[in-house]
Design a protein around this motif. Sequence first.
Motif, PDB file in Angstrom:
ATOM      1  N   LEU A   1       0.906  -1.363  -0.126  1.00  0.00           N
ATOM      2  CA  LEU A   1       0.050   0.004  -0.042  1.00  0.00           C
ATOM      3  C   LEU A   1       0.922   1.258   0.115  1.00  0.00           C
ATOM      4  O   LEU A   1       0.532   2.252  -0.813  1.00  0.00           O
ATOM      5  CB  LEU A   1      -0.888   0.127   1.266  1.00  0.00           C
ATOM      6  N   ARG A   2       1.987   1.224   0.983  1.00  0.00           N
ATOM      7  CA  ARG A   2       2.799   2.308   1.067  1.00  0.00           C
ATOM      8  C   ARG A   2       3.345   2.718  -0.429  1.00  0.00           C
ATOM      9  O   ARG A   2       3.492   3.764  -0.820  1.00  0.00           O
ATOM     10  CB  ARG A   2       3.684   2.020   2.137  1.00  0.00           C
TER      11      ARG A   2
ATOM     12  N   LEU B   1       7.322  21.550   5.444  1.00  0.00           N
ATOM     13  CA  LEU B   1       6.960  21.606   6.684  1.00  0.00           C
ATOM     14  C   LEU B   1       6.299  20.162   7.053  1.00  0.00           C
ATOM     15  O   LEU B   1       6.568  19.818   8.228  1.00  0.00           O
ATOM     16  CB  LEU B   1       6.119  22.684   7.045  1.00  0.00           C
ATOM     17  N   PHE B   2       5.497  19.765   6.179  1.00  0.00           N
ATOM     18  CA  PHE B   2       4.554  18.450   6.619  1.00  0.00           C
ATOM     19  C   PHE B   2       5.606  17.337   6.577  1.00  0.00           C
ATOM     20  O   PHE B   2       5.334  16.525   7.646  1.00  0.00           O
ATOM     21  CB  PHE B   2       3.623  18.232   5.297  1.00  0.00           C
TER      22      PHE B   2
ATOM     23  N   ILE C   1       9.317  14.501  12.569  1.00  0.00           N
ATOM     24  CA  ILE C   1       9.525  14.853  14.008  1.00  0.00           C
ATOM     25  C   ILE C   1       8.471  13.767  14.668  1.00  0.00           C
ATOM     26  O   ILE C   1       8.826  13.104  15.728  1.00  0.00           O
ATOM     27  CB  ILE C   1       9.131  16.030  14.146  1.00  0.00           C
ATOM     28  N   PHE C   2       7.213  13.697  14.222  1.00  0.00           N
ATOM     29  CA  PHE C   2       6.211  12.704  14.688  1.00  0.00           C
ATOM     30  C   PHE C   2       6.740  11.462  14.746  1.00  0.00           C
ATOM     31  O   PHE C   2       6.682  10.684  15.794  1.00  0.00           O
ATOM     32  CB  PHE C   2       5.006  12.835  13.876  1.00  0.00           C
ATOM     33  N   GLY C   3       7.200  11.050  13.525  1.00  0.00           N
ATOM     34  CA  GLY C   3       7.942   9.484  13.519  1.00  0.00           C
ATOM     35  C   GLY C   3       9.033   9.431  14.585  1.00  0.00           C
ATOM     36  O   GLY C   3       9.123   8.528  15.162  1.00  0.00           O
ATOM     37  N   LEU C   4       9.621  10.356  14.612  1.00  0.00           N
ATOM     38  CA  LEU C   4      11.024  10.255  15.576  1.00  0.00           C
ATOM     39  C   LEU C   4      10.476  10.226  17.009  1.00  0.00           C
ATOM     40  O   LEU C   4      10.813   9.147  17.632  1.00  0.00           O
ATOM     41  CB  LEU C   4      11.961  11.621  15.578  1.00  0.00           C
ATOM     42  N   LEU C   5       9.458  10.757  17.512  1.00  0.00           N
ATOM     43  CA  LEU C   5       8.756  10.746  18.636  1.00  0.00           C
ATOM     44  C   LEU C   5       8.041   9.625  19.050  1.00  0.00           C
ATOM     45  O   LEU C   5       8.321   8.812  20.177  1.00  0.00           O
ATOM     46  CB  LEU C   5       7.669  11.898  18.721  1.00  0.00           C
TER      47      LEU C   5
ATOM     48  N   HIS D   1       5.103  10.564   5.620  1.00  0.00           N
ATOM     49  CA  HIS D   1       6.219  11.058   5.406  1.00  0.00           C
ATOM     50  C   HIS D   1       7.021  10.763   4.147  1.00  0.00           C
ATOM     51  O   HIS D   1       7.628  11.469   3.479  1.00  0.00           O
ATOM     52  CB  HIS D   1       7.231  10.471   6.476  1.00  0.00           C
ATOM     53  N   VAL D   2       6.819   9.584   3.815  1.00  0.00           N
ATOM     54  CA  VAL D   2       7.630   8.959   2.470  1.00  0.00           C
ATOM     55  C   VAL D   2       7.025   9.519   1.134  1.00  0.00           C
ATOM     56  O   VAL D   2       7.702  10.057   0.353  1.00  0.00           O
ATOM     57  CB  VAL D   2       7.715   7.475   2.247  1.00  0.00           C
TER      58      VAL D   2
END
Lengths: 702, 273
Positions: free
Chosen positions: A94-95, B107-108, B114-118, B247-248
């Motif tokens: 999916l990704r 920014l996104f 950063i969300f992923g890091l956290l 993210h990707v």
Amino acid sequence: MRFIKRSHRASSYERPHVEWECGSRCSGTTCPLGPSVKGECRATCECSPRLIGGSWTCTRSEENGGPCEEGPNVDGTCSKPLPPCVPRRTARSLRRRICFRAVGITLGLILLFGSGRYSKTLFSPGEVSRAHGNIGDDCASCHSAGSDGLGGWMHRFLFSDEAPNDSDKCLSCHPMGDSPLTAHNRSSAELEAVRATWDAEGGAIPQAPLALRVAAAALDISSTNEGVLDCMLCHKEHQGRLSNISELDDRRCQTCHSRQFTSLAEGHPEFSAYPHRKKTPIIFDHTSHLTKHMPEQGKEITSCKSCHQIDQKGMLMLSSSFETGCAECHHDEIRGEGAAEVGIAFLTLPEVDIETLRSKGIPVGVWPEDADGELTPIQSMIIGQMGVDIAILSGLDLYDLSEATPEQLRVAQQVVWLTKKLFYDLATRGQSAMIETLSGFTDDEQAVSLVAGLPPGLLHQALAGWMPGIRDEMKDAVVKDSKTLDAFLQSFSSGKAGASKGGRGAVTSVRDTGVLEEELVSAGGWYLDGFTLFYRPQGHQDSFVKNWIDLSSTAPKQGLARTLFKSLTAESAPGRCGYCHSVAQTEAGIAVLQWYSFRPETAARAITDFVHRPHQIKGSDEECQACHKRDSDAEYLSNYEEDSTATPRTWVSGFKNIEKATCTECHVSGKAPIACLSCHNYHVTDLGSAAHEQMTKGSPNN
Amino acid sequence: MTRVQRRIAMIVALVCISAFVLLAYSVYGTTLLSGQKRSGWTLFIIILFLAGYGLRKRLPFLPIGSASSWLRFHYSLGLVGVLFFLCHIKFALPNGYFELVLAGVFLFVTLSGIFGLLVSRLLPRKISLRGPEVLFERIPRYNRSIQESIESLIVDAVRESESEILAKWYRERLISFLSAEPKVWPHLMESRRDLLRINNEVDALKATVSRTEQRALERIQELIEQKDSLNHAYVHQLILKYWPFFHVPLTLALIIFSLLHVVLVYSFSGGLE
């Protein structure tokens, strides 16, 4: 319950990297076969029974619970069919799909908007400033890539070696002179000269701000674009409608400067000759006027503003016009009141050694015996421009030709005949004859102004008295089928012209009354005195005098023209033009008379601007004199002597220099502006004339 | 080098690099030299390096450092990239639409990173504390197993006690708990309200049933506890698994937009170097 089963028999192997997974995974009843690589369900039964010893045996793996209790059907099929499912994509698959879609959507958006009508709006980095608001979305006005589309931009980026030079686009509307992209629009030689001057004047080199020192140490600033400073380097557009693209940080101003300092108060060099750096076009000695001439005339100047008014922009203090400031005392002077020479000698019948010419067998025709004048500068120039090598008569008096060479005699003869022709044509054909003659070396429009209402009737009567037989002579001399000068000169050289006869004499009718001819034209105009035709200036801005001075500046045959220019611009010459208007040299080395005191619209932009209005808080003379202190001892008039070599830095002003301390009383941080651009201009080219030229020529794009 | 020493070294390096970047920004801002293209190219290269981490994970056989080293480098370089980005846009919002979109995408990407890091730092710890540590893909199977065990216990209890109480309770109450999708927010907030409610019901039920049924309920209570733990693990692993979904793809969009930005800049910079 133990969740982690380490045994391969007890736990299945997870394959998260495959594309498809069983659709029943969420319910926890995953099929052991799993979907095919194409995402098709392969569910049949839990096992494939095997025939062992004549009976069917369940082969379900231990991982899936081991052999079932029911066992296979009697026909050897599995008794536990698996329900079919709709396989679904794994998270990784999916990704990957989302990534592909993101790429596709991104490229699609770029193609959609990049090639559409809104592409320029979309890709514009922001609104242009209000000054450029009329450009709108027309990117091509300022960018050579503006007319291209997405494909063109890609092509430029990938294949073009040549960087676009969009500064040319700026310069099409904002002409900046001959060196538009060099520092301060000056050539490197000029900049080097300025630097040398500063170095020669010495003084301690101030401490540069820390950021500039670090920048100088870390970066090779001097090699920026090899001395070419593109417009965009300082003027950053697309910062919004209200942005000011002329603003520049002080430190950025100083990047290129050899002397860097912190502020006006800290480190800025002392003013060396500010603001009186240039010779004023009008010769006006404030000290002598205020202390001598005006008191003698019983006049009193009560305020600086009697003669100087602030302009509409509040920037410059302009001088009064001649009519309001000078005419009261100088008008009559211009018209020749009390002067030794009142009129400008235009044409004359010079005294010529007729006897010698006759004895040499050179025909000169009729010539008044008592002609006593000399060729006037204007006459010399006209005859010279007609093709006569009059310079050969230099050092020779026309009234004594006894030692003249044959060539000089021939020229003297030409002078005589051409003078007679000038007079005769003027008397018989009027102004058109003179205009025709002058048109040979100037344009028709100027030729008309050079004649200035010359009265043929005045000459007609006089010429009949001076040379009674001239009509017959001229009729014989002029070849009817040719009006060229060569034909004319040829005709009298061959002796066609009549024999010489003495004239009656100069105009004497008015002398008998005791009134001079020039006094009869006290308001200015033409008059005859003796054998000479004079013009008396009518007042200030007399177009006849001005046009002859201008013509003598620019006409070819510089020797004769220079003589005429000097005679007309001499301090005591009729019209007194040279008394107040100074002579300046153009870049081409031509001497011109400066007619205007100061014209802001055509003046070169100075490196320093001073806006007067905010400095006139009370509007009092004390405020003016706080900065402009008259220097009574200054030899101001020495600047205008003929041998003066005064330069902008060495000329003597009638005022003392302004000291920096005068400015720093107020211009310190937090009190009054101290930014470089508060006082200084970067562009110091002759914007006025350049813009004028641009307007008259039209856009280079046209 | 211990983990603490490594972290300290990383922080010191980040501070030094940040100081250098800010100094360079200040120096370029002082002069007439254009630092925009330099910061822009540096930022673009940083973005490519950051995106290269995804490739690195797909090429585990290459001897170019471990994935964990790359991940640490990814985090650090990402922070430096943010600093370059701020310098590049001069700490102000861009004026143009496209630049605004580009900055927004950056920014996104940054925020999702950063969300992923956290979450990758916090959630594994929470999963470990609560347990069990199971593979995400196997959780449905475990759920199914728990449900089958409970059903088996209830069938046995009903058979022995000849009472329909447990069967009725299972049909009316428990089955909805067992088959429901795990609730994300309550588990992220470590809320155990649903579990307590079920436990309270079980406790209340115990007072009205036989001894056999009580034993069955005690065992069911343990299984419910395990089911809730599995739900907790599922929710946390779901986030760990799916945050790169933002993210990707956004990173890829960012690279494409950045390339276009470079093309535009070179086309419209008017030869300014």
